[in-house]
Design a protein around this motif. Structure first.
Motif, PDB file in Angstrom:
ATOM      1  N   UNK A 102      67.216 -43.698  56.542  1.00 40.98           N
ATOM      2  CA  UNK A 102      67.828 -44.122  55.283  1.00 40.98           C
ATOM      3  C   UNK A 102      66.994 -45.247  54.693  1.00 40.98           C
ATOM      4  N   UNK A 103      66.822 -45.213  53.373  1.00 40.43           N
ATOM      5  CA  UNK A 103      66.125 -46.275  52.647  1.00 40.43           C
ATOM      6  C   UNK A 103      67.132 -46.940  51.713  1.00 40.43           C
ATOM      7  N   UNK A 104      67.395 -48.231  51.953  1.00 42.21           N
ATOM      8  CA  UNK A 104      68.289 -48.991  51.085  1.00 42.21           C
ATOM      9  C   UNK A 104      67.474 -49.637  49.970  1.00 42.21           C
ATOM     10  N   UNK A 105      67.894 -49.381  48.746  1.00 45.86           N
ATOM     11  CA  UNK A 105      67.268 -50.006  47.581  1.00 45.86           C
ATOM     12  C   UNK A 105      68.286 -50.989  47.001  1.00 45.86           C
ATOM     13  N   UNK A 106      68.115 -52.268  47.336  1.00 43.56           N
ATOM     14  CA  UNK A 106      69.053 -53.315  46.925  1.00 43.56           C
ATOM     15  C   UNK A 106      68.587 -53.865  45.577  1.00 43.56           C
ATOM     16  N   UNK A 107      69.323 -53.532  44.557  1.00 44.50           N
ATOM     17  CA  UNK A 107      68.958 -53.932  43.190  1.00 44.50           C
ATOM     18  C   UNK A 107      69.770 -55.148  42.765  1.00 44.50           C
ATOM     19  N   UNK A 108      69.063 -56.177  42.280  1.00 41.68           N
ATOM     20  CA  UNK A 108      69.725 -57.382  41.796  1.00 41.68           C
ATOM     21  C   UNK A 108      70.273 -57.125  40.406  1.00 41.68           C
ATOM     22  N   UNK A 144      71.109 -46.561  46.727  1.00 48.57           N
ATOM     23  CA  UNK A 144      70.992 -47.712  45.843  1.00 48.57           C
ATOM     24  C   UNK A 144      72.249 -48.581  45.964  1.00 48.57           C
ATOM     25  N   UNK A 145      72.041 -49.881  46.201  1.00 51.51           N
ATOM     26  CA  UNK A 145      73.130 -50.851  46.279  1.00 51.51           C
ATOM     27  C   UNK A 145      72.874 -51.935  45.241  1.00 51.51           C
ATOM     28  N   UNK A 146      73.863 -52.233  44.440  1.00 53.92           N
ATOM     29  CA  UNK A 146      73.720 -53.242  43.389  1.00 53.92           C
ATOM     30  C   UNK A 146      74.483 -54.496  43.803  1.00 53.92           C
ATOM     31  N   UNK A 147      73.760 -55.604  43.870  1.00 50.25           N
ATOM     32  CA  UNK A 147      74.346 -56.859  44.337  1.00 50.25           C
ATOM     33  C   UNK A 147      74.020 -57.985  43.363  1.00 50.25           C
ATOM     34  N   UNK A 148      74.875 -59.026  43.402  1.00 46.90           N
ATOM     35  CA  UNK A 148      74.629 -60.219  42.598  1.00 46.90           C
ATOM     36  C   UNK A 148      73.388 -60.936  43.121  1.00 46.90           C
ATOM     37  N   UNK A 149      72.785 -61.801  42.327  1.00 48.82           N
ATOM     38  CA  UNK A 149      71.548 -62.463  42.778  1.00 48.82           C
ATOM     39  C   UNK A 149      71.692 -63.217  44.093  1.00 48.82           C
TER      40      UNK A 149
END
Length: 517
Positions: A102-108, A144-149
């Motif tokens: 699995x490849x996690x793409x953590x997007x700010x 894709x995971x979207x997280x706060x800064x």
């Protein structure tokens, strides 16, 4: 037993060997008439293996018996712990990405910044049911995971915890890590971070952190953490007022603090000046400013300082109409006897209830060196009452500290009839008694609440550890230093082997005993 079995087997080997020899002699005699090698092979093959099997049985029994004996002798087990090596391998597995599926793409959020982390679905599934559900619904190897800064900045530390089970935490990283632990249902990490916050309230930081932790606890509904932060701020308010953290106090927290009677600070004037600075810097709504100014206990400020505030305080001048009645009542309180004032006004309110003031007029510090050694006594003076009418009158107090006082509930009978001193034993616990040195007619209609503040050093800073309220003896509180191990030099209740106390005497008139907090 092992030797017994050994000889039995040898006996059977001997018997079978004799039978074998006799059978061989008969077969040799029969060969003269009819030689049959095949039959000899069969017969010898039937007898030799039997001997060999019994010999093997002998060895097996002997060895088995030896092993069984060893088990009996070794009745203790030894655990070989290679968990640290396993943690290192798991960390290497995460760092190198070997076998990753699995490849996690953590997007700010609100940025183009993306952090890529190669992970293993098995590890994430074992640690988080949220990850388990996300992995089951994914359409590709990338997720894709979207997280706060703030959360994106510590996401790699969060993932590492899932692999290794440990994490290094800084004060400014606690909240984002707690957010991630809550979001992905990693409950052990969430509980550990909550405990970390309650234990590091006194840690030094450039901009402060207790206020932000309180606001976060309020946001997520963590009542325990919220109360811990509120208690720390209340008991150490003087240091908070002088820090950069004070300006970040929210309106809700400000009003909550101002309503409390257990605030520990130098004086009510110090609180007003800090409130004035907060209003000037934050420019709150008119309603908030009025509510905050109405929570100041002006009767606890001397008339001289009240006159000065009326003429020099910009905030007082701006909102004078909202506090005019309170100022008028405060001046009346200072001008007349409080008992006379109570005949015409309802004085059973917070305006006339002192907080825990550290100034000399209200009490005195008391440092007890080697507190377990013996009884100690101490005398100090306070003003009779908070009003200007009683300000010139002084009361002398005698304080007695006993390190091993037997509680009233288990106290034995007095050794002598009419004795004024209860029996003390080694099984007792610390106790303080505070009484006036002399009686006075001025005491009529007045009760004195005593407050003992116990300070301790935490994370290199001296902070308030406990606060005890009583009228004559700490035995009334029931838990005075109940958990303190004063015998231990490194006790967290001691500072350099000394017990640091501060005694405050708060005069309360009978109509003020039940006061609003």
């Amino acid at each position: 037993m092992r030797c017994y079995l050994y000889y039995i087997v040898l006996y059977y080997i001997y018997v079978l060997g004799s039978t074998h020899r006799e059978r061989g002699w008969r077969e040799k005699k029969a060969r003269k008439d009819d030689i049959n090698p095949g039959r000899e092979m069969v017969n010898s093959g039937a007898s030799v293996p039997a001997v060999v099997c019994l010999a093997n049985l002998c060895v097996a029994l002997c060895v088995g018996a030896a092993l069984k004996s060893d088990v009996v002798l070794e009745n203790s087990a030894t655990t070989l712990n290679h968990s640290m090596a396993l943690v290192q391998r798991m960390e290497a597995l995460l760092t190198q990405g070997n076998g990753s599926d699995v490849i996690l793409r953590v997007q700010t959020l609100n940025t183009d910044e993306v952090k890529v982390i190669q992970v293993h679905s098995l590890v994430l599934t074992l640690q988080s049911d949220v990850f388990d559900e996300l992995l089951q619904t994914r359409n590709s190897t990338a997720m894709v995971l979207r997280e706060s800064p703030d959360c994106a900045a510590v996401f790699d530390k969060f993932i590492r915890y899932l692999y290794c089970g440990d994490i290094t935490v800084r004060l400014n990283q606690v909240i984002p890590l707690h957010k991630l632990a809550s979001k992905y249902h990693v409950w052990d990490l969430q509980q550990g971070l909550t405990q970390y916050m309650t234990q590091h309230l006194s840690s030094d930081s450039l901009t402060g952190h207790v206020v932000s932790w309180y606001q976060y606890a309020t946001q997520i509904g963590d009542v325990t953490l919220q109360n811990s932060c509120l208690q720390y701020l209340s008991w150490n308010l003087s240091s908070v007022l002088q820090s950069a953290e004070w300006s970040s106090v929210s309106e809700e927290l400000l009003l909550t603090l101002l309503q409390r009677s257990d605030l520990i600070l130098q004086s009510e004037l110090e609180l007003y000046e800090a409130l004035e600075a907060w209003i000037n810097q934050n420019q709150p709504s008119v309603e908030t400013a009025k509510s905050a100014l109405n929570a100041i206990r002006y009767a606890m400020i001397s008339p001289q300082h009240l006159f000065h505030l009326q003429k020099k305080s910009s905030v007082m001048l701006k909102y004078y109409e909202s506090v005019h009645d309170l100022l008028f009542l405060a001046f009346q309180f200072h001008a007349a006897s409080p008992i006379q004032l109570a005949k015409y006004f309802d004085v059973n309110c917070s305006l006339f209830t002192p907080r825990n003031y550290l100034s000399q007029a209200w009490g005195s510090p008391w440092v007890i060196n080697n507190p377990t050694r013996d009884d100690r006594s101490f005398s100090f003076q306070t003003q009779l009452g908070p009003s200007g009418y009683d300000a010139s009158k002084r009361v002398t107090w005698n304080a007695l500290f006993s390190p091993r006082w037997l509680p009233l509930s288990v106290r034995s009978a007095y050794p002598e009839q009419g004795s004024l001193q209860p029996t003390r034993t080694d099984g007792g616990r610390p106790r303080i008694i505070i009484t006036p040195a002399t009686s006075s007619p001025d005491f009529a209609g007045v009760s004195f609440q005593k407050t003992v503040i116990v300070s301790a050093r935490k994370q290199g800073k001296v902070v308030v550890r406990h606060v005890y309220n009583f009228h004559q003896s700490t035995e009334e509180a029931g838990d005075f230093l109940l958990e303190a191990d004063l015998q231990r030099r490194a006790s967290e209740y001691l500072i350099d082997s000394s017990l640091y106390l501060h005694i405050i005497v708060k005069p309360l008139y009978h109509s003020l005993i039940v006061a609003k907090k």
